[in-house]
Design a protein around this motif. Structure first.
Motif, PDB file in Angstrom:
ATOM      1  N   UNK A   1       1.652 -45.768  31.038  1.00 25.18           N
ATOM      2  CA  UNK A   1       0.829 -45.521  32.232  1.00 25.18           C
ATOM      3  C   UNK A   1       1.596 -44.804  33.328  1.00 25.18           C
ATOM      4  N   UNK A   2       2.911 -45.000  33.355  1.00 22.81           N
ATOM      5  CA  UNK A   2       3.705 -44.360  34.397  1.00 22.81           C
ATOM      6  C   UNK A   2       4.256 -43.020  33.953  1.00 22.81           C
ATOM      7  N   UNK A   3       4.543 -42.896  32.658  1.00 22.34           N
ATOM      8  CA  UNK A   3       5.072 -41.639  32.140  1.00 22.34           C
ATOM      9  C   UNK A   3       6.554 -41.449  32.411  1.00 22.34           C
ATOM     10  N   UNK A   4       7.215 -42.465  32.981  1.00 18.29           N
ATOM     11  CA  UNK A   4       8.657 -42.376  33.241  1.00 18.29           C
ATOM     12  C   UNK A   4       9.034 -41.122  34.023  1.00 18.29           C
ATOM     13  N   UNK A   5       8.271 -40.828  35.068  1.00 17.82           N
ATOM     14  CA  UNK A   5       8.544 -39.637  35.880  1.00 17.82           C
ATOM     15  C   UNK A   5       9.651 -39.939  36.881  1.00 17.82           C
ATOM     16  N   UNK A   6      10.633 -39.052  36.888  1.00 16.74           N
ATOM     17  CA  UNK A   6      11.787 -39.242  37.762  1.00 16.74           C
ATOM     18  C   UNK A   6      11.349 -39.283  39.219  1.00 16.74           C
ATOM     19  N   UNK A   7      11.778 -40.309  39.942  1.00 15.33           N
ATOM     20  CA  UNK A   7      11.488 -40.396  41.360  1.00 15.33           C
ATOM     21  C   UNK A   7      10.081 -40.860  41.677  1.00 15.33           C
ATOM     22  N   UNK A   8       9.276 -41.120  40.669  1.00 16.17           N
ATOM     23  CA  UNK A   8       7.903 -41.549  40.939  1.00 16.17           C
ATOM     24  C   UNK A   8       7.551 -42.826  40.183  1.00 16.17           C
ATOM     25  N   UNK A   9       7.735 -42.783  38.876  1.00 17.11           N
ATOM     26  CA  UNK A   9       7.363 -43.956  38.085  1.00 17.11           C
ATOM     27  C   UNK A   9       8.504 -44.443  37.191  1.00 17.11           C
ATOM     28  N   UNK A  10       9.716 -43.958  37.442  1.00 18.99           N
ATOM     29  CA  UNK A  10      10.818 -44.406  36.600  1.00 18.99           C
ATOM     30  C   UNK A  10      11.303 -45.772  37.072  1.00 18.99           C
ATOM     31  N   UNK A  11      11.190 -46.760  36.196  1.00 15.69           N
ATOM     32  CA  UNK A  11      11.648 -48.109  36.532  1.00 15.69           C
ATOM     33  C   UNK A  11      12.844 -48.453  35.660  1.00 15.69           C
ATOM     34  N   UNK A  12      13.385 -49.653  35.817  1.00 15.43           N
ATOM     35  CA  UNK A  12      14.602 -50.007  35.078  1.00 15.43           C
ATOM     36  C   UNK A  12      14.403 -49.930  33.573  1.00 15.43           C
ATOM     37  N   UNK A  13      13.303 -50.513  33.075  1.00 20.70           N
ATOM     38  CA  UNK A  13      13.143 -50.552  31.612  1.00 20.70           C
ATOM     39  C   UNK A  13      12.961 -49.146  31.040  1.00 20.70           C
ATOM     40  N   UNK A  14      12.179 -48.294  31.713  1.00 20.77           N
ATOM     41  CA  UNK A  14      11.988 -46.944  31.174  1.00 20.77           C
ATOM     42  C   UNK A  14      13.290 -46.145  31.285  1.00 20.77           C
ATOM     43  N   UNK A  15      14.089 -46.414  32.319  1.00 18.58           N
ATOM     44  CA  UNK A  15      15.395 -45.757  32.423  1.00 18.58           C
ATOM     45  C   UNK A  15      16.275 -46.152  31.252  1.00 18.58           C
ATOM     46  N   UNK A  16      16.251 -47.442  30.916  1.00 16.29           N
ATOM     47  CA  UNK A  16      17.083 -47.914  29.804  1.00 16.29           C
ATOM     48  C   UNK A  16      16.673 -47.193  28.522  1.00 16.29           C
ATOM     49  N   UNK A  17      15.343 -47.110  28.292  1.00 19.34           N
ATOM     50  CA  UNK A  17      14.856 -46.439  27.086  1.00 19.34           C
ATOM     51  C   UNK A  17      15.302 -44.974  27.072  1.00 19.34           C
ATOM     52  N   UNK A  18      15.176 -44.303  28.211  1.00 21.18           N
ATOM     53  CA  UNK A  18      15.536 -42.885  28.282  1.00 21.18           C
ATOM     54  C   UNK A  18      17.025 -42.673  28.054  1.00 21.18           C
ATOM     55  N   UNK A  19      17.852 -43.464  28.751  1.00 25.40           N
ATOM     56  CA  UNK A  19      19.300 -43.280  28.608  1.00 25.40           C
ATOM     57  C   UNK A  19      19.743 -43.596  27.185  1.00 25.40           C
ATOM     58  N   UNK A  20      19.034 -44.510  26.527  1.00 26.58           N
ATOM     59  CA  UNK A  20      19.370 -44.819  25.135  1.00 26.58           C
ATOM     60  C   UNK A  20      19.078 -43.614  24.246  1.00 26.58           C
ATOM     61  N   UNK A  21      17.900 -42.999  24.416  1.00 24.22           N
ATOM     62  CA  UNK A  21      17.603 -41.839  23.562  1.00 24.22           C
ATOM     63  C   UNK A  21      18.518 -40.675  23.903  1.00 24.22           C
ATOM     64  N   UNK A  22      18.981 -40.635  25.150  1.00 30.13           N
ATOM     65  CA  UNK A  22      19.887 -39.556  25.531  1.00 30.13           C
ATOM     66  C   UNK A  22      21.306 -39.805  25.054  1.00 30.13           C
ATOM     67  N   UNK A  23      21.535 -40.988  24.522  1.00 26.14           N
ATOM     68  CA  UNK A  23      22.871 -41.297  24.027  1.00 26.14           C
ATOM     69  C   UNK A  23      23.817 -41.772  25.107  1.00 26.14           C
TER      70      UNK A  23
END
Lengths: 229, 330
Positions: free
Chosen positions: A178-200
């Motif tokens: 629902x948030x789309x993990x948009x930087x500065x708008x809907x990025x929360x801790x859990x979505x950040x964790x998921x993103x940083x994990x896929x980014x290695x």
């Protein structure tokens, strides 16, 4: 493995101490979104829990069973359903809620409703019936007696609220869908964790996890203090 | 009396709660609605976003235009689905066949090819199937043979992403039926993103197909020992395109700003940014720009490959899908 976790711990400390803007941003948004979701959920869950806990009615077992079952709803699944509802071509598309924190708040509020309702119900039910009877003998009406029960159950109701908050802040599926993990708008801790994990960027992922854990831990600690009283 | 006081207190609490929610909701609306900058939602593929390239582009773009770009990083399949439903104004993807359908179904207009690179087939250093130095066809044939003998493994994304679509096309090219080989025991579907898939391949000492960005990042960080086995040939070409969502088909999309962003993407400034992105870190380019290549060196080998692979009817965007924006194609 241990090296990554130790490095993650070090990074977590570093990020907290240095006040990394991205981390602070995600942390505050997580806190804001989950607090709002919890407040919103309380709005309808507390009365619902009070009614189910206090009153005897037909189908009570089914209703309780339903809320207990809903405790296990997968967040991604609920996220997908809500995405389809909020999407521009969905029935609620006109509200333009998709990809806003409001959408995450609504979604998480729905997600934690079963927890809030179930826990409140058991909290109310665990109050000694004698207390209610006593209130009634002292001249209290049925609804006043219910409120007395709520007062008795308050520490446990608080536990319900904190458990709901913990579920909201640590869920991923709804925030992502629902948030789309948009930087500065809907990025929360859990979505950040998921993103940083896929980014290695595993250390950063661990660091964010530690921050999330700290928040949850501190809250649980406070809840326990209340419970002891 | 006691009950009355209690009731009053609960009423007060509820009122406070309602008030808190109203205040925060107002704040939230103000936070978005009040912003004077316009919003442009771009649905994009993970392989592009995960490298950090899009954030670099976003920063440059937002400093020049009163437009905020919101990237939603999903797979190519999901990006296209988002766009069809009106949940994105623009897509940045890498699957020409899916893009063509997107155009012909009437959902997309003004397609521009903005960058390319090559997929790589990576595998364990010992190279059990002996594919190093071979072409894609031979390499895949060897992997299948050794896989069936129990000497090699293949990990597939299996998630409908652009990379996964590419992999399926490669199996077809090598003469295999993907729906058949996916059932075999040496063929493993991870069903997840590139990062997790490449880690899985490393753990299992298996072969896999990866985009170059993800591979270099994981290899550079010493998370994997997999080596590049096959690269830089036509079959492994990876072409990134941008497509605006057609405002005549999908209502209420931000088409005007989408065109502004497309123009920025094909500008010299942005094309240079793409060419130099993380070039120093990895001592090689992650992405190569295409605009000048297709315009000025259109006879070079790579330009020919791109044309054969990613052009529709001899052009990056047929006339009828240009929506009166000929300036994009000058």
């Amino acid at each position: 493995m241990t090296q990554e976790i130790i490095e993650g711990l070090r990074r977590a400390l570093e990020l907290i101490v240095s006040g990394d803007p991205a981390v602070i941003d995600a942390t505050f948004r997580s806190l804001y979104v989950s607090t709002m979701a919890t407040l919103l959920a309380i709005l309808w869950s507390l009365p619902l829990g009070l009614i189910i806990g206090n009153k005897e009615f037909f189908g009570k077992r089914v209703v309780k069973g339903l809320f207990n079952a809903l405790l296990g709803i997968p967040t991604v699944g609920l996220g997908l359903i809500l995405y389809l509802l909020l999407s521009k071509s969905g029935p609620f598309g006109i509200f333009r809620l998709l990809y806003t924190p409001t959408a995450i708040i609504l979604g998480e509020a729905l997600l934690i409703t079963p927890i809030a309702v179930s826990f409140t119900t058991s909290a109310i039910e665990s109050v000694d019936p004698e207390i209610r009877n006593l209130a009634k003998t002292l001249g209290a009406s049925e609804s006043e007696a219910s409120l007395v029960a709520l007062k008795e159950a308050f520490p446990n109701v608080l536990l319900a609220i904190f458990a709901s908050f913990n579920r909201a802040i640590s869920e991923l599926g709804i925030a992502l869908m629902l948030g789309g993990n948009i930087w500065g708008l809907t990025r929360v801790l859990t979505t950040s964790i998921a993103l940083e994990t896929t980014r290695g960027n595993f250390e950063l992922g661990i660091a964010l996890t530690i921050i999330l854990f700290l928040i949850v831990f501190v809250l649980s600690f406070i809840t326990n203090l209340f419970k002891r009283e | 009396m006691l009950c009355f006081a209690l009731k009053k207190r609960i009423l007060l609490w509820s009122l406070t709660l309602v008030l808190a929610i109203i205040v925060s909701a107002t704040f939230t609306t103000y936070y978005f609605g009040g912003a004077s900058r316009r919003r442009l939602i771009v649905s994009t593929t993970t392989s592009l976003y995960d490298t950090g390239l899009l954030e670099a582009i976003e920063e440059k773009f937002e400093s020049q235009y009163p437009i905020d770009i919101y990237f939603i990083s999903v797979g190519t399949g999901q990006a296209i689905e988002h766009a069809k439903r009106g949940d994105a104004d623009l897509i940045l993807v890498h699957a020409p066949s899916a893009e063509r359908t997107f155009l012909t179904d009437g959902y997309g207009v003004c397609r521009k090819i903005i960058a390319y690179n090559f997929f790589v087939i990576v595998g364990p250093q010992e190279d059990p199937a002996g594919i190093k130095g071979h072409g894609v066809k031979d390499a895949l044939t060897k992997i299948v043979k050794d896989g069936r003998d129990g000497d090699a493994l293949w990990v597939s994304r299996g998630d409908g992403s652009g990379t996964h679509l590419k992999e399926k096309a490669l199996w077809t090219l090598a003469g295999f039926n993907w729906t058949e080989i996916r059932k075999e025991s040496w063929y493993i579907e991870s069903g997840t993103g590139m990062g997790k898939t490449i880690l899985m391949a490393d753990e299992m000492e298996a072969y896999t197909l990866s985009d170059i960005g993800t591979y270099l990042k994981y290899y550079g960080d010493e998370r994997i020992n997999l080596k590049v086995m096959v690269s830089e040939e036509k079959a492994l070409l990876n072409v990134y395109s941008v497509i605006a969502v057609n405002p005549k088909q999908v209502h209420d999309v931000n088409f005007e700003d989408a065109i502004t962003f497309i123009k920025f993407l094909i500008s010299d400034e942005c094309q240079n940014l793409i060419a130099n992105f993380k070039k120093e870190t990895y001592e090689q380019s992650l992405f190569y720009p295409t605009v000048r290549l297709l315009k000025e060196w259109s006879n070079s080998t790579v330009a020919q490959w791109i044309k054969e692979f990613a052009y529709f009817n001899g052009t990056e965007c047929p006339q009828e899908y240009r929506d009166d924006h000929p300036e994009l194609y000058e």
